[in-house]
Design an enzyme around this catalytic site. Structure first.
Site, PDB file in Angstrom:
ATOM      1  N   ASN A   9      16.304  72.187 -13.221  1.00 15.79           N
ATOM      2  CA  ASN A   9      16.231  70.775 -13.658  1.00 15.79           C
ATOM      3  C   ASN A   9      15.978  70.770 -12.144  1.00 15.79           C
ATOM      4  O   ASN A   9      16.591  69.818 -11.634  1.00 15.79           O
ATOM      5  CB  ASN A   9      17.330  69.771 -13.820  1.00 15.79           C
ATOM      6  CG  ASN A   9      17.053  68.662 -13.980  1.00 15.79           C
ATOM      7  OD1 ASN A   9      15.531  68.185 -13.831  1.00 15.79           O
ATOM      8  ND2 ASN A   9      18.018  67.679 -14.208  1.00 15.79           N
ATOM      9  N   LYS A  11      14.251  67.544 -11.509  1.00  8.29           N
ATOM     10  CA  LYS A  11      14.463  65.789 -11.221  1.00  8.29           C
ATOM     11  C   LYS A  11      12.998  65.761 -10.928  1.00  8.29           C
ATOM     12  O   LYS A  11      12.030  66.706 -11.056  1.00  8.29           O
ATOM     13  CB  LYS A  11      15.121  65.820 -10.508  1.00  8.29           C
ATOM     14  CG  LYS A  11      17.038  66.405 -11.003  1.00  8.29           C
ATOM     15  CD  LYS A  11      18.011  65.350 -10.693  1.00  8.29           C
ATOM     16  CE  LYS A  11      18.988  66.154 -10.755  1.00  8.29           C
ATOM     17  NZ  LYS A  11      20.123  65.312 -10.636  1.00  8.29           N
ATOM     18  N   HIS A  95      20.498  64.391 -20.624  1.00  2.77           N
ATOM     19  CA  HIS A  95      21.776  64.214 -19.494  1.00  2.77           C
ATOM     20  C   HIS A  95      21.782  63.050 -18.628  1.00  2.77           C
ATOM     21  O   HIS A  95      21.195  62.398 -19.384  1.00  2.77           O
ATOM     22  CB  HIS A  95      19.719  64.456 -18.379  1.00  2.77           C
ATOM     23  CG  HIS A  95      20.253  65.466 -16.572  1.00  2.77           C
ATOM     24  ND1 HIS A  95      20.517  63.882 -15.784  1.00  2.77           N
ATOM     25  CD2 HIS A  95      20.566  66.324 -15.968  1.00  2.77           C
ATOM     26  CE1 HIS A  95      21.783  64.773 -14.791  1.00  2.77           C
ATOM     27  NE2 HIS A  95      20.956  66.070 -15.181  1.00  2.77           N
ATOM     28  N   GLU A  97      21.961  61.502 -16.118  1.00 11.58           N
ATOM     29  CA  GLU A  97      20.693  60.662 -15.360  1.00 11.58           C
ATOM     30  C   GLU A  97      19.830  59.345 -16.479  1.00 11.58           C
ATOM     31  O   GLU A  97      19.680  58.677 -15.975  1.00 11.58           O
ATOM     32  CB  GLU A  97      20.248  60.955 -14.998  1.00 11.58           C
ATOM     33  CG  GLU A  97      20.703  61.426 -13.120  1.00 11.58           C
ATOM     34  CD  GLU A  97      20.158  62.711 -12.224  1.00 11.58           C
ATOM     35  OE1 GLU A  97      18.807  63.284 -12.773  1.00 11.58           O
ATOM     36  OE2 GLU A  97      20.982  63.200 -11.719  1.00 11.58           O
ATOM     37  N   GLU A 167      28.628  68.795 -17.949  1.00 10.98           N
ATOM     38  CA  GLU A 167      27.773  68.609 -16.661  1.00 10.98           C
ATOM     39  C   GLU A 167      28.928  67.211 -16.590  1.00 10.98           C
ATOM     40  O   GLU A 167      28.413  65.966 -16.964  1.00 10.98           O
ATOM     41  CB  GLU A 167      26.609  67.670 -16.149  1.00 10.98           C
ATOM     42  CG  GLU A 167      25.584  69.530 -16.038  1.00 10.98           C
ATOM     43  CD  GLU A 167      24.448  68.900 -16.314  1.00 10.98           C
ATOM     44  OE1 GLU A 167      23.725  69.547 -15.118  1.00 10.98           O
ATOM     45  OE2 GLU A 167      23.377  67.556 -16.724  1.00 10.98           O
ATOM     46  N   GLY A 173      25.011  66.012  -8.263  1.00  9.91           N
ATOM     47  CA  GLY A 173      24.060  66.010  -7.075  1.00  9.91           C
ATOM     48  C   GLY A 173      25.011  64.988  -6.315  1.00  9.91           C
ATOM     49  O   GLY A 173      24.672  64.537  -4.843  1.00  9.91           O
ATOM     50  N   SER A 213      26.502  70.441  -8.552  1.00 10.32           N
ATOM     51  CA  SER A 213      26.221  70.524  -7.660  1.00 10.32           C
ATOM     52  C   SER A 213      26.582  72.337  -8.020  1.00 10.32           C
ATOM     53  O   SER A 213      27.839  72.453  -6.914  1.00 10.32           O
ATOM     54  CB  SER A 213      27.477  70.511  -6.860  1.00 10.32           C
ATOM     55  OG  SER A 213      27.883  68.660  -6.767  1.00 10.32           O
TER      56      SER A 213
END
Ligand code: PEP
Length: 250
Positions: A9, A11, A95, A97, A167, A173, A213
């Protein structure tokens, strides 16, 4: 037997030329790898150019989001038809985010998941708890709710187009990875949830990726777990060298 899926991904990283160079490098680097599926999800702008490079290869193309309508007055959005037109066979949905920064709710994500499946796109459906939810021993309840609401209305056949990416939000991240044992516990819980919503066949065929991560140094231990079937990789997919090392886990 489930085939592992390693997905990258990007991003909001890389220009069109950078993605094209990356794709050429990745194709070279993972030539001949056929016992696992590989997916890259660059920014929308690069999709059709990168498709010209990877078309016909063993690297699939995905988008990072889509809208559930086919067309209309939805400024800034893209439809599943547009993604297919650009060469995508997959799309990341839900996701964290988008759930947390862009406030996407379970019911909204469900509409997109249904539309993706209808459009013959593989949906990488993301779930995962916040740190405070884990600390409050709510992780399983949160993930169960996300799955029940996000996959609502899907049939057993629809589930063939679904991949779940677990996730934990606190691991994305941040450099903090769930331990392989903790990730395995949640993956096993997710599979049991799928048994109760569908049946054992659907659950046993479902690819469940871990994300948060993931890097060359931890992929082998994660992939050694029986219910971890792949990885959704953010930061460490941005360089061909580190993504190739993740793809070629042993
Ligand atoms: C992600 O973007 O889905 C992700 C897991 O990011 P990172 O690997 O950087 O934690």
């Amino acid at each position: 037997m489930r085939k592992p899926l390693i997905a990258g991904n990007f991003k909001m990283h890389k220009t069109i030329n950078e993605v094209v160079d990356y794709a050429k490098g990745l194709m070279n680097s993972v030539q001949g790898v056929s016992d696992r599926d590989i997916l890259i999800c660059p920014p929308f702008t690069a999709l059709s150019e990168v498709f010209k490079i990877i078309e016909g290869s063993h690297i699939a193309l995905g988008a990072q989001n889509m809208h559930y309508e086919s067309k209309g007055a939805f400024t800034g959005e893209l439809s599943s038809e547009m993604l297919r037109d650009a060469g995508c066979d997959s799309v990341i949905l839900g996701h964290s985010e988008r759930r947390h920064i862009l406030k996407e709710e379970d019911s909204f994500i469900n509409l997109k998941v249904k539309k993706a499946v209808e459009s013959n796109l593989r949906a990488i459906f993301c779930v995962g708890e916040l740190l405070e939810e884990r600390e409050g021993e709510m992780a399983e309840a949160v993930v169960k709710r996300q799955i029940e609401l996000g996959l609502k209305g899907l049939s057993e056949t629809d589930m063939e187009k679904i991949v779940i990416a677990y996730e934990p939000v606190w691991a994305i991240g941040t450099g903090k990875t769930a331990s392989p044992d903790d990730a395995q516990t949640m993956h096993s819980f997710i599979r049991k949830t799928i048994v109760s919503l569908f049946n054992t066949n659907v659950a046993e065929s479902l690819v469940i990726q871990y994300g948060g991560s993931v890097k060359p140094a931890n992929i082998n231990d994660l992939m050694a777990m029986p219910d971890i079937d792949g990885a959704l990789v953010g930061g460490a997919c941005l360089e061909v060298d580190s993504f190739s090392k993740i793809i070629t886990f042993t």
